[in-house]
Design an enzyme around this catalytic site. Structure first.
Site, PDB file in Angstrom:
ATOM      1  N   SER A 177     -20.578  13.069 -27.508  1.00 12.58           N
ATOM      2  CA  SER A 177     -20.763  11.742 -28.095  1.00 12.58           C
ATOM      3  C   SER A 177     -22.242  11.427 -28.235  1.00 12.58           C
ATOM      4  O   SER A 177     -23.083  11.963 -27.501  1.00 12.58           O
ATOM      5  CB  SER A 177     -20.109  10.681 -27.193  1.00 12.58           C
ATOM      6  OG  SER A 177     -20.515   9.372 -27.538  1.00 12.58           O
ATOM      7  N   TYR A 190     -18.550   6.934 -18.940  1.00 12.92           N
ATOM      8  CA  TYR A 190     -18.145   7.691 -20.125  1.00 12.92           C
ATOM      9  C   TYR A 190     -19.322   8.495 -20.678  1.00 12.92           C
ATOM     10  O   TYR A 190     -19.202   9.701 -20.947  1.00 12.92           O
ATOM     11  CB  TYR A 190     -17.625   6.723 -21.179  1.00 12.92           C
ATOM     12  CG  TYR A 190     -17.348   7.328 -22.532  1.00 12.92           C
ATOM     13  CD1 TYR A 190     -16.126   7.938 -22.801  1.00 12.92           C
ATOM     14  CD2 TYR A 190     -18.292   7.256 -23.552  1.00 12.92           C
ATOM     15  CE1 TYR A 190     -15.862   8.484 -24.057  1.00 12.92           C
ATOM     16  CE2 TYR A 190     -18.036   7.795 -24.800  1.00 12.92           C
ATOM     17  CZ  TYR A 190     -16.825   8.411 -25.048  1.00 12.92           C
ATOM     18  OH  TYR A 190     -16.564   8.940 -26.297  1.00 12.92           O
TER      19      TYR A 190
END
Length: 285
Positions: A177, A190
């Site tokens: 990401s 995350y």
């Protein structure tokens, strides 16, 4: 792709979320995308393939001639719809339901794929969860553990189980990401797992280079997937993706082709790398 108007009133109460409940529905593949047998007869094991980016990967790969073993958690309706879309491309889709946090399940998923198709050419680690919190003090230990056990542990489990079946010119592709590079004040845990995925990709690529197995990753920015309405609501949902240079969230259809490239011979001289599909945000690495 055009900008989308997100219905900020929509909210889903559980992760990873359901695509069929989203408004608007994500775009999986461009009608103009033409396959050219880049992945003809390849066998692909894909986690989190029922919806969002995973669904886009599955349909793009099918259009390029691959058969898919699709791992999903509990999203029955989305998984069945993705299976139908893969089959509409003339390819096979083998659904495998289970929890990738369980190593034995991951081993079984690999073995069942081999039993069904007879071989394995590409592992795509894609499934993920997130629990937004603005303050590290508010991160629940249970959610912290779930985030790591979902987002990074299964990458090890799947590769460990599959590596004996992979050969030269086969591939492993990991979904990281943009948050791995720029951080995220409300997704600390995350983003940390996504950073771990970058290091995992780079380290594994070096480990497997002599075997001719290539390992790369894709780092999406804000993409309109079920994970978004499952974790954000109200104004946060309405503003999603509007702060990137292109001024809008991306569609899964804009990410799927990157995985095709990394799985095909077109990227034969690439390993240990990350492709950044994030709407124009300039990041290091």
């Amino acid at each position: 792709m055009k900008n989308i108007t997100v219905d900020k009133s929509q909210a889903q109460t559980k992760q990873p979320g359901n695509e069929y409940e989203m408004h608007p529905t994500p775009v999986t593949i461009r009608q103009s995308y033409k396959g050219s047998e880049k992945l003809k007869n390849k066998i692909v094991l894909l986690t989190g393939g029922d919806s969002g980016i995973g669904k886009s990967i599955a349909v793009h790969f099918a259009r390029e001639g691959a058969n898919i073993a699709l791992v999903y958690f509990n999203e029955e309706q989305d998984a069945e719809h993705t299976k139908l879309e893969v089959e509409n491309e003339g390819q096979q889709c083998f659904l495998i339901k289970g929890d990738i946090k369980n190593e034995q399940f991951c081993i079984s998923a690999v073995e069942n794929t081999i039993t069904r198709f007879g071989s394995l050419n590409c592992i795509i680690n894609n499934a993920a969860m997130q629990f937004p919190e603005d303050n590290i003090e508010h991160i629940k230990t249970e959610n912290l553990r779930t985030t790591f056990e979902t987002n990074i542990f299964p990458y090890f489990y799947m590769v460990k189980a599959a590596i004996k079946y992979l050969k030269s010119e086969d591939t492993i592709i990991n979904t990281t990401s943009v948050t791995a590079y720029r951080g995220s004040e409300h997704l600390i845990d995350y983003a940390s797992t996504k950073g771990a995925i970058v290091s995992f990709t780079r380290s594994l690529s070096k480990s497997l280079a002599q075997k001719g197995i290539r390992v790369n990753a894709v780092a999406p920015g804000p993409i309109w997937t079920p994970l978004i309405p499952a974790t954000f609501n109200g104004e946060d949902l309405e503003k999603f993706g509007k702060d990137v240079p292109l001024g809008r969230p991306g569609q899964p259809a804009e990410v799927g082709p990157a995985y095709v490239y990394l799985a095909s011979i077109d990227s034969s001289y690439m390993t240990g790398q990350v492709l950044h599909i994030n709407g124009g945000e300039i990041i290091g690495g």
